[in-house]
Design a protein around this motif. Sequence first.
Motif, mmCIF file in Angstrom:
data_model
loop_
_atom_site.group_PDB
_atom_site.id
_atom_site.type_symbol
_atom_site.label_atom_id
_atom_site.label_comp_id
_atom_site.label_asym_id
_atom_site.label_seq_id
_atom_site.Cartn_x
_atom_site.Cartn_y
_atom_site.Cartn_z
ATOM 1 N N ARG A 86 0.876 -1.176 0.000
ATOM 2 C CA ARG A 86 0.000 0.000 0.000
ATOM 3 C C ARG A 86 0.909 1.221 0.000
ATOM 4 N N ASP A 87 0.685 2.110 -0.935
ATOM 5 C CA ASP A 87 1.539 3.288 -1.047
ATOM 6 C C ASP A 87 1.158 4.291 0.046
ATOM 7 N N PRO A 88 2.055 4.589 0.989
ATOM 8 C CA PRO A 88 1.709 5.500 2.078
ATOM 9 C C PRO A 88 1.664 6.964 1.649
ATOM 10 N N ASN A 89 2.222 7.281 0.496
ATOM 11 C CA ASN A 89 2.294 8.661 0.030
ATOM 12 C C ASN A 89 1.275 8.991 -1.042
ATOM 13 N N ARG A 90 0.604 7.982 -1.538
ATOM 14 C CA ARG A 90 -0.370 8.173 -2.614
ATOM 15 C C ARG A 90 -1.625 7.377 -2.245
ATOM 16 N N PRO A 91 -2.515 7.984 -1.486
ATOM 17 C CA PRO A 91 -3.658 7.253 -0.915
ATOM 18 C C PRO A 91 -4.454 6.496 -1.967
ATOM 19 N N GLY A 92 -4.832 5.286 -1.636
ATOM 20 C CA GLY A 92 -5.677 4.469 -2.504
ATOM 21 C C GLY A 92 -4.921 3.498 -3.368
ATOM 22 N N ILE A 93 -3.627 3.742 -3.604
ATOM 23 C CA ILE A 93 -2.848 2.866 -4.478
ATOM 24 C C ILE A 93 -2.336 1.674 -3.684
ATOM 25 N N SER A 94 -2.682 0.479 -4.150
ATOM 26 C CA SER A 94 -2.232 -0.756 -3.525
ATOM 27 C C SER A 94 -2.206 -1.841 -4.587
ATOM 28 N N CYS A 95 -1.645 -3.000 -4.238
ATOM 29 C CA CYS A 95 -1.610 -4.104 -5.192
ATOM 30 C C CYS A 95 -1.888 -5.415 -4.473
ATOM 31 N N ALA A 96 -2.766 -6.232 -5.070
ATOM 32 C CA ALA A 96 -3.276 -7.440 -4.431
ATOM 33 C C ALA A 96 -3.321 -8.595 -5.414
ATOM 34 N N ASN A 97 -3.648 -9.770 -4.876
ATOM 35 C CA ASN A 97 -3.881 -10.925 -5.730
ATOM 36 C C ASN A 97 -5.312 -10.898 -6.253
ATOM 37 N N GLN A 98 -5.734 -11.952 -6.911
ATOM 38 C CA GLN A 98 -7.052 -11.954 -7.553
ATOM 39 C C GLN A 98 -8.213 -11.936 -6.563
ATOM 40 N N TRP A 143 10.580 -7.465 -2.554
ATOM 41 C CA TRP A 143 9.422 -8.054 -3.232
ATOM 42 C C TRP A 143 9.846 -8.729 -4.532
ATOM 43 N N GLY A 144 9.422 -9.957 -4.714
ATOM 44 C CA GLY A 144 9.580 -10.620 -5.996
ATOM 45 C C GLY A 144 10.988 -11.088 -6.285
ATOM 46 N N ASN A 145 11.174 -11.594 -7.523
ATOM 47 C CA ASN A 145 12.469 -12.129 -7.959
ATOM 48 C C ASN A 145 12.874 -11.615 -9.328
ATOM 49 N N ALA A 146 12.187 -10.593 -9.821
ATOM 50 C CA ALA A 146 12.438 -9.995 -11.148
ATOM 51 C C ALA A 146 12.036 -10.906 -12.287
ATOM 52 N N GLY A 147 11.336 -11.996 -11.986
ATOM 53 C CA GLY A 147 10.911 -12.909 -13.042
ATOM 54 C C GLY A 147 9.589 -12.505 -13.656
ATOM 55 N N GLY A 148 9.389 -12.890 -14.902
ATOM 56 C CA GLY A 148 8.196 -12.497 -15.634
ATOM 57 C C GLY A 148 6.933 -13.219 -15.220
ATOM 58 N N THR A 149 7.037 -14.245 -14.371
ATOM 59 C CA THR A 149 5.844 -14.963 -13.932
ATOM 60 C C THR A 149 5.600 -14.824 -12.432
ATOM 61 N N ASN A 150 6.404 -14.018 -11.752
ATOM 62 C CA ASN A 150 6.272 -13.861 -10.302
ATOM 63 C C ASN A 150 5.267 -12.760 -9.976
ATOM 64 N N MET A 151 4.300 -13.044 -9.083
ATOM 65 C CA MET A 151 3.223 -12.096 -8.812
ATOM 66 C C MET A 151 3.684 -10.911 -7.963
ATOM 67 N N GLU A 152 4.608 -11.122 -7.028
ATOM 68 C CA GLU A 152 5.129 -9.974 -6.277
ATOM 69 C C GLU A 152 5.882 -9.033 -7.208
ATOM 70 N N THR A 153 6.618 -9.617 -8.144
ATOM 71 C CA THR A 153 7.312 -8.794 -9.139
ATOM 72 C C THR A 153 6.303 -7.999 -9.970
ATOM 73 N N ALA A 154 5.224 -8.647 -10.381
ATOM 74 C CA ALA A 154 4.188 -7.950 -11.149
ATOM 75 C C ALA A 154 3.625 -6.786 -10.357
ATOM 76 N N CYS A 155 3.408 -6.990 -9.068
ATOM 77 C CA CYS A 155 2.886 -5.909 -8.232
ATOM 78 C C CYS A 155 3.911 -4.793 -8.055
ATOM 79 N N ALA A 156 5.174 -5.154 -7.931
ATOM 80 C CA ALA A 156 6.208 -4.124 -7.823
ATOM 81 C C ALA A 156 6.226 -3.254 -9.078
ATOM 82 N N ASP A 157 6.103 -3.896 -10.239
ATOM 83 C CA ASP A 157 6.011 -3.133 -11.491
ATOM 84 C C ASP A 157 4.786 -2.224 -11.493
ATOM 85 N N ALA A 158 3.638 -2.770 -11.073
ATOM 86 C CA ALA A 158 2.398 -1.996 -11.084
ATOM 87 C C ALA A 158 2.480 -0.814 -10.127
ATOM 88 N N MET A 159 3.037 -1.034 -8.939
ATOM 89 C CA MET A 159 3.154 0.048 -7.952
ATOM 90 C C MET A 159 4.082 1.149 -8.460
#
Length: 548
Positions: free
Chosen positions: A231-243, A255-271
């Motif tokens: 959850r982004d503490p500086n930008r209210p409302g922005i967060s990333c979750a699973n399905q 967060w994550g392993n920099a792999g293209g199939t890792n979900m934490e990595t996907a969330c890090a990219d999205a955030m």
Amino acid sequence: MRHQTALAAAAISVGLAVSMSSPAAGTAAPPAPSPSYKVDRARAAASADRLVASGAARVHVSPKDKIVRRGVTAGAGGLQYVAYDRTHDGLPVRGGDFVVATDAAGNVLSTSVVQTAPLSVSTTPKLAAAKAATVSRGRLAKPSRVSAPVLTVLAEAGGRLVYETVVDGSSAGANARPSRLHVLVDANDGTVVQQWDEVQDADDDLTYYHGGSQRPSHIDTTASGSTRSMRDPNRPGISCANQSGTVFSGADDVWGNAGGTNMETACADAMRAAAAEFDMSKTWLERNGLNGSGGGWPMRVGLNQANAFWNGSYANFGRNSANTRQATPTDVVAHELGHGIFQNTPGGSGGSNEKGGLNESTGDIFGALTEWYLKEPRVTEQISGTTALLNYDPPDYLVGEEVDLVGRGAIRNMYNPSAISNNPNCYSSSVPGMEVHAAAGVQNHWFYLLAEGSNANDAANGRPNSPTCNGSTVTGVGVQKAGRIFMETLNLKTSTWTHGTARRASLQAVLNLVRVGKATCTDFTRTRDAWTAVSVPAASGEPTTCTS
């Protein structure tokens, strides 16, 4: 005189219904820059109310209309946008909304009105509501819920009585996607007049698109005791979750392993991308958060489809068709959240198929703006003696080129839309009825010409030459100013939005920016030239001259 008499019979509601989001406990938005002007929202609203009540503004009020002020939106340079809805004989009116623009002190600058005549329509239906619900249900392959039909007046000529129904469910097939379909059924003969879907799809942390494992990219997360969460503490409302909507959390801030199939990595990219879009909107466009009220929206990853979509409340991201990368590069994330911006400007996101194409283009434009704001490098580096290509999403005017969604590279091209699936470079009578992602090409092309011109001649850095539909040479105003003009155009948006009304509003937006020192008359000319270069004709009532 007749117009003033009709307006005197309409009630003007002065109660504001402004949606405000409350930051989560312990969060704080980045400090706003100190402007050189003082915004007077109350005076802006009062000035707009007086204008409407005086009859001086051509808002086409009939004796059975009631005008209701809905809110005041802030724009660049202290511009304020006062939005109004109307009812007719107690029924909501779709297409009867309008916007009054003022400067920071509340002085009225312009109005944005699409309705062309006073309403004069019977509000007694011939069709039963249950029949309208049945018609609406049949428009979706797998309906799960149908709302009660609501009688509504369409502001077409003297008006048209319809039922509006919302159908929740999904499409059919293995790649079924959720749907929240609005259907307008003629209340007299049962024909479907319009429909649109709220769900808009795309066809020190390790990210995939922001440096990979060799160059970790920082994202802002929230600490609660010994736990960190996305959850982004500086930008209210922005967060990333699973399905299921559960926000990712852990005992550390890695967060994550920099792999293209890792979900934490996907969330890090999205955030990372969402934070950049939030900051770009504030710094370049002078918008208060993504939603205009200081906040953003949640995101989810792990959708098992070659797709990403905005469902009206959050953005959801899948993966490419090869299942090797997640659909979370900068432009795709900013595109989906850009639908939220379109939804949270006057006029909302509902409306015609043509408006849907303009909505898709809006997502592409915010994707490009965010890439250019973030401005990641195009690099190949020597790491430990080995040449390694670092994953980044450098700025350009292609959409989704990094994720390779369906194995054919970019899904849209803004400088030459026809290069992909023969999407239209130029406006024609067929564009309003096109599939919305294809129809996005016209406004995308306009934005590119406005930002970079037709002869940018810098293909190596994402700014190639661009063909014009009339053979003209167009000079750009720069991507940041083009973004500001586009944002102020959205602040004049109404519920019935077309390429013609977008052209007219953009020219008025430049004039408003000129009044507050944020644009020049040269920008006015270049905005008009870019529309003409993509064959969008002059709209009735559009401004034709600019005086500094």
